[in-house]
Design an enzyme around this catalytic site. Structure first.
Site, PDB file in Angstrom:
ATOM      1  N   GLN A  87       0.844  -1.195   0.000  1.00 20.67           N
ATOM      2  CA  GLN A  87       0.000   0.000   0.000  1.00 20.67           C
ATOM      3  C   GLN A  87       0.879   1.245   0.000  1.00 20.67           C
ATOM      4  OE1 GLN A  87      -3.596  -0.530   2.860  1.00 20.67           O
ATOM      5  NE2 GLN A  87      -1.979  -1.836   3.664  1.00 20.67           N
ATOM      6  N   ASN A  88       2.174   1.029   0.230  1.00 16.32           N
ATOM      7  CA  ASN A  88       3.088   2.163   0.369  1.00 16.32           C
ATOM      8  C   ASN A  88       3.465   2.730  -0.997  1.00 16.32           C
ATOM      9  OD1 ASN A  88       3.006   1.496   3.053  1.00 16.32           O
ATOM     10  ND2 ASN A  88       4.940   0.362   3.019  1.00 16.32           N
ATOM     11  N   VAL A  89       3.702   4.010  -1.023  1.00 17.57           N
ATOM     12  CA  VAL A  89       4.112   4.658  -2.277  1.00 17.57           C
ATOM     13  C   VAL A  89       5.618   4.929  -2.272  1.00 17.57           C
ATOM     14  CG1 VAL A  89       1.844   5.611  -2.784  1.00 17.57           C
ATOM     15  CG2 VAL A  89       3.411   6.934  -1.355  1.00 17.57           C
ATOM     16  N   HIS A 105      -1.385   1.360  -4.457  1.00 18.71           N
ATOM     17  CA  HIS A 105      -1.789   2.764  -4.278  1.00 18.71           C
ATOM     18  C   HIS A 105      -0.848   3.711  -5.021  1.00 18.71           C
ATOM     19  CE1 HIS A 105      -4.148   1.754  -0.365  1.00 18.71           C
ATOM     20  NE2 HIS A 105      -4.790   1.434  -1.454  1.00 18.71           N
ATOM     21  N   GLY A 171       2.502  -4.590   9.026  1.00 15.64           N
ATOM     22  CA  GLY A 171       2.529  -3.144   9.271  1.00 15.64           C
ATOM     23  C   GLY A 171       1.393  -2.381   8.649  1.00 15.64           C
ATOM     24  N   ALA A 215       8.661  -4.382  13.133  1.00 14.93           N
ATOM     25  CA  ALA A 215       8.876  -5.122  11.876  1.00 14.93           C
ATOM     26  C   ALA A 215      10.337  -5.533  11.719  1.00 14.93           C
ATOM     27  CB  ALA A 215       8.444  -4.252  10.702  1.00 14.93           C
TER      28      ALA A 215
HETATM   29  C1  BV8 Z   1     -11.731   2.349  -3.458  1.00 13.56           C
HETATM   30  C2  BV8 Z   1      -2.567   7.470  -1.019  1.00 13.56           C
HETATM   31  C3  BV8 Z   1     -13.351   1.481  -4.999  1.00 13.56           C
HETATM   32  C4  BV8 Z   1      -1.136   7.514  -1.295  1.00 13.56           C
HETATM   33  C5  BV8 Z   1      -4.025   6.159   0.374  1.00 13.56           C
HETATM   34  C6  BV8 Z   1     -16.849   5.133   3.390  1.00 13.56           C
HETATM   35  C7  BV8 Z   1     -16.782   6.423   2.906  1.00 13.56           C
HETATM   36  C8  BV8 Z   1     -15.887   6.793   1.890  1.00 13.56           C
HETATM   37  C9  BV8 Z   1     -15.028   5.855   1.342  1.00 13.56           C
HETATM   38  C10 BV8 Z   1     -15.105   4.556   1.833  1.00 13.56           C
HETATM   39  C11 BV8 Z   1     -15.986   4.205   2.842  1.00 13.56           C
HETATM   40  N1  BV8 Z   1     -15.801   2.886   3.103  1.00 13.56           N
HETATM   41  C12 BV8 Z   1     -14.832   2.409   2.307  1.00 13.56           C
HETATM   42  C13 BV8 Z   1     -14.405   3.414   1.509  1.00 13.56           C
HETATM   43  C14 BV8 Z   1     -13.395   3.316   0.472  1.00 13.56           C
HETATM   44  C15 BV8 Z   1     -12.088   3.932   0.940  1.00 13.56           C
HETATM   45  C16 BV8 Z   1     -11.775   3.521   2.357  1.00 13.56           C
HETATM   46  O1  BV8 Z   1     -11.399   2.392   2.601  1.00 13.56           O
HETATM   47  N2  BV8 Z   1     -11.938   4.464   3.302  1.00 13.56           N
HETATM   48  C17 BV8 Z   1     -11.664   4.114   4.690  1.00 13.56           C
HETATM   49  C18 BV8 Z   1     -10.852   5.222   5.343  1.00 13.56           C
HETATM   50  C19 BV8 Z   1     -13.010   3.883   5.375  1.00 13.56           C
HETATM   51  N3  BV8 Z   1     -11.108   3.356   0.055  1.00 13.56           N
HETATM   52  C20 BV8 Z   1     -10.863   3.954  -1.135  1.00 13.56           C
HETATM   53  O2  BV8 Z   1     -11.346   5.003  -1.489  1.00 13.56           O
HETATM   54  C21 BV8 Z   1      -9.945   3.169  -2.057  1.00 13.56           C
HETATM   55  N4  BV8 Z   1     -10.595   3.056  -3.335  1.00 13.56           N
HETATM   56  O3  BV8 Z   1     -12.315   1.825  -2.539  1.00 13.56           O
HETATM   57  O4  BV8 Z   1     -12.186   2.291  -4.775  1.00 13.56           O
HETATM   58  C22 BV8 Z   1     -12.909   0.106  -5.316  1.00 13.56           C
HETATM   59  C23 BV8 Z   1     -12.990  -0.900  -4.324  1.00 13.56           C
HETATM   60  C24 BV8 Z   1     -12.577  -2.181  -4.650  1.00 13.56           C
HETATM   61  C25 BV8 Z   1     -12.079  -2.465  -5.912  1.00 13.56           C
HETATM   62  C26 BV8 Z   1     -11.995  -1.443  -6.865  1.00 13.56           C
HETATM   63  C27 BV8 Z   1     -12.400  -0.149  -6.563  1.00 13.56           C
HETATM   64  C28 BV8 Z   1      -8.620   3.890  -2.258  1.00 13.56           C
HETATM   65  C29 BV8 Z   1      -7.841   3.855  -0.958  1.00 13.56           C
HETATM   66  C30 BV8 Z   1      -6.441   4.415  -1.206  1.00 13.56           C
HETATM   67  C31 BV8 Z   1      -6.270   5.692  -0.456  1.00 13.56           C
HETATM   68  N5  BV8 Z   1      -4.885   6.157  -0.594  1.00 13.56           N
HETATM   69  N6  BV8 Z   1      -2.828   6.713   0.192  1.00 13.56           N
HETATM   70  C32 BV8 Z   1      -0.434   8.137  -0.143  1.00 13.56           C
HETATM   71  O5  BV8 Z   1      -0.641   9.348   0.092  1.00 13.56           O
HETATM   72  O6  BV8 Z   1       0.315   7.406   0.524  1.00 13.56           O
HETATM   73  S1  BV8 Z   1      -4.425   5.460   1.866  1.00 13.56           S
HETATM   74  C33 BV8 Z   1      -3.162   5.460   3.024  1.00 13.56           C
HETATM   75  O7  BV8 Z   1      -3.647   4.686   4.134  1.00 13.56           O
HETATM   76  C34 BV8 Z   1      -1.955   4.699   2.566  1.00 13.56           C
HETATM   77  O8  BV8 Z   1      -1.783   4.669   1.205  1.00 13.56           O
HETATM   78  C35 BV8 Z   1      -2.157   3.291   3.075  1.00 13.56           C
HETATM   79  O9  BV8 Z   1      -2.404   2.488   1.987  1.00 13.56           O
HETATM   80  C36 BV8 Z   1      -3.430   3.362   3.797  1.00 13.56           C
HETATM   81  C37 BV8 Z   1      -3.476   2.415   4.964  1.00 13.56           C
HETATM   82  O10 BV8 Z   1      -2.556   2.838   5.881  1.00 13.56           O
HETATM   83  P1  BV8 Z   1      -1.545   1.756   6.503  1.00 13.56           P
HETATM   84  O11 BV8 Z   1      -0.529   1.429   5.479  1.00 13.56           O
HETATM   85  O12 BV8 Z   1      -2.286   0.613   7.103  1.00 13.56           O
HETATM   86  O13 BV8 Z   1      -0.880   2.650   7.618  1.00 13.56           O
HETATM   87  P2  BV8 Z   1      -1.540   3.095   8.990  1.00 13.56           P
HETATM   88  O14 BV8 Z   1      -0.809   4.312   9.459  1.00 13.56           O
HETATM   89  O15 BV8 Z   1      -3.026   3.138   8.876  1.00 13.56           O
HETATM   90  O16 BV8 Z   1      -1.177   1.880   9.978  1.00 13.56           O
HETATM   91  C38 BV8 Z   1       0.184   1.651  10.291  1.00 13.56           C
HETATM   92  C39 BV8 Z   1       0.240   0.267  10.922  1.00 13.56           C
HETATM   93  O17 BV8 Z   1       1.606  -0.066  11.119  1.00 13.56           O
HETATM   94  C40 BV8 Z   1      -0.438   0.214  12.275  1.00 13.56           C
HETATM   95  O18 BV8 Z   1      -1.187  -0.975  12.367  1.00 13.56           O
HETATM   96  C41 BV8 Z   1       0.737   0.187  13.260  1.00 13.56           C
HETATM   97  O19 BV8 Z   1       0.436  -0.596  14.401  1.00 13.56           O
HETATM   98  C42 BV8 Z   1       1.791  -0.502  12.447  1.00 13.56           C
HETATM   99  N7  BV8 Z   1       3.167  -0.138  12.819  1.00 13.56           N
HETATM  100  C43 BV8 Z   1       3.643   1.077  13.206  1.00 13.56           C
HETATM  101  N8  BV8 Z   1       4.971   0.996  13.463  1.00 13.56           N
HETATM  102  C44 BV8 Z   1       5.337  -0.300  13.215  1.00 13.56           C
HETATM  103  C45 BV8 Z   1       4.205  -1.020  12.804  1.00 13.56           C
HETATM  104  N9  BV8 Z   1       4.240  -2.341  12.509  1.00 13.56           N
HETATM  105  C46 BV8 Z   1       5.435  -2.957  12.615  1.00 13.56           C
HETATM  106  N10 BV8 Z   1       6.583  -2.332  12.990  1.00 13.56           N
HETATM  107  C47 BV8 Z   1       6.571  -1.004  13.303  1.00 13.56           C
HETATM  108  N11 BV8 Z   1       7.713  -0.405  13.685  1.00 13.56           N
END
Ligand code: BV8
Length: 228
Positions: A87-89, A105, A171, A215
């Site tokens: 999911q990372n860019v 993504h 992660g 990680a």
């Molecule tokens: C889509 C852009 C249709 C690039 C990102 C209700 C209303 C509106 C929308 C929706 C809804 N319900 C669902 C949706 C759809 C929406 C969605 O899911 N919204 C959520 C918020 C509810 N999704 C979309 O719009 C997607 N498109 O659905 O199109 C479709 C569906 C199916 C098939 C075809 C079409 C598009 C989503 C993409 C959005 N773009 N980024 C950028 O700027 O980077 S999202 C952004 O958050 C990132 O790209 C990343 O992908 C995403 C998730 O984040 P994570 O990677 O999980 O990171 P996070 O910080 O959340 O968590 C970190 C984790 O690491 C934690 O668990 C932590 O504990 C852990 N961690 C921390 N440190 C460590 C560690 N683990 C190990 N070691 C460590 N040291």
């Protein structure tokens, strides 16, 4: 065995790149509606470019960590099929030597023309007025998937998930779809599921096994087990 691995921002956290939802994460400092949606870009392209230029510069200064490096070792030495979806860019998987990385993504290193859809390798600093190399119009945007946009390579990803014997999420908070739904899909087609995360995620209950820890510790440990 066929393995599908999904990584999120947590795998790059120990390389110094902010995650999104941890305390101090990106979405606690910026409102994603102003930065990670097509409407935000249409409203204020300069502000969005500034955000991605800053993150692109941070990635350039960051280095891959032992978690990225161990996955590259797994891809090279594991006898079965290893499919890495991120999911990372950022390009830390590639810089750790991983050869095939599916960026669902998008990625910082790519530019996209909002008018004609042409893609090219991104300049270090991107501006909306940069003319598209193909159509010449000033419609340059980051080649990343924003909320409401369709993730890339979904057919390939869903195909790999359907064939997988093991699905490993590393992660990721499991809050953004469709990536957050991959573990349920993998279970449906009979994969074993393993989560490697610093703490439990929104999908933890769907994993057969969850290992918690940083990680850089738990990913190399898991890879060593797989290669033993
Ligand atoms: C889509 C852009 C249709 C690039 C990102 C209700 C209303 C509106 C929308 C929706 C809804 N319900 C669902 C949706 C759809 C929406 C969605 O899911 N919204 C959520 C918020 C509810 N999704 C979309 O719009 C997607 N498109 O659905 O199109 C479709 C569906 C199916 C098939 C075809 C079409 C598009 C989503 C993409 C959005 N773009 N980024 C950028 O700027 O980077 S999202 C952004 O958050 C990132 O790209 C990343 O992908 C995403 C998730 O984040 P994570 O990677 O999980 O990171 P996070 O910080 O959340 O968590 C970190 C984790 O690491 C934690 O668990 C932590 O504990 C852990 N961690 C921390 N440190 C460590 C560690 N683990 C190990 N070691 C460590 N040291």
């Amino acid at each position: 065995m066929r393995i599908v691995i999904l990584t999120g921002a947590g795998i790059s956290a120990e390389s110094g790149l902010s995650t999104f939802r941890d305390k101090g994460g990106i979405w606690s400092r910026y409102d994603l509606k102003d930065l990670a949606t097509p409407e935000a870009f249409a409203r204020n392209p300069a502000f969005v470019h500034e955000f991605y230029n800053m993150r692109r510069a941070n990635v350039r200064k960051a280095k891959p960590n032992p978690a990225h490096e161990s996955l590259a070792r797994l891809e090279k030495n594991y006898p079965g099929e290893v499919t890495l979806v991120t999911q990372n860019v950022d390009d830390l998987h590639e810089r750790a030597g991983h050869s095939r990385v599916i960026h669902m993504h998008g990625r910082h290193g790519s530019a996209l023309c909002a008018e004609c859809g042409h893609r090219w390798e991104a300049p270090e600093v991107m501006r909306v007025e940069d003319p598209c190399p193909a159509c010449g119009r000033p419609a340059t945007r980051p080649d990343v998937v924003w909320f409401g946009e369709i993730p890339y390579h979904m057919d390939e990803i869903l195909g790999a998930l359907a064939r997988a014997d093991l699905f490993v999420a590393i992660g990721t908070s499991g809050t953004v779809y469709p990536a957050a739904g991959f573990v349920a899909q993998a279970r449906e087609t009979g994969s074993r599921t393993l989560e490697l995360n610093l703490e439990s995620s929104a999908q933890t209950r769907l994993f057969d096994e969850t290992r918690t820890g940083p990680a850089t510790e738990i990913v190399p440990q898991w890879v060593d087990e797989m290669l033993a």
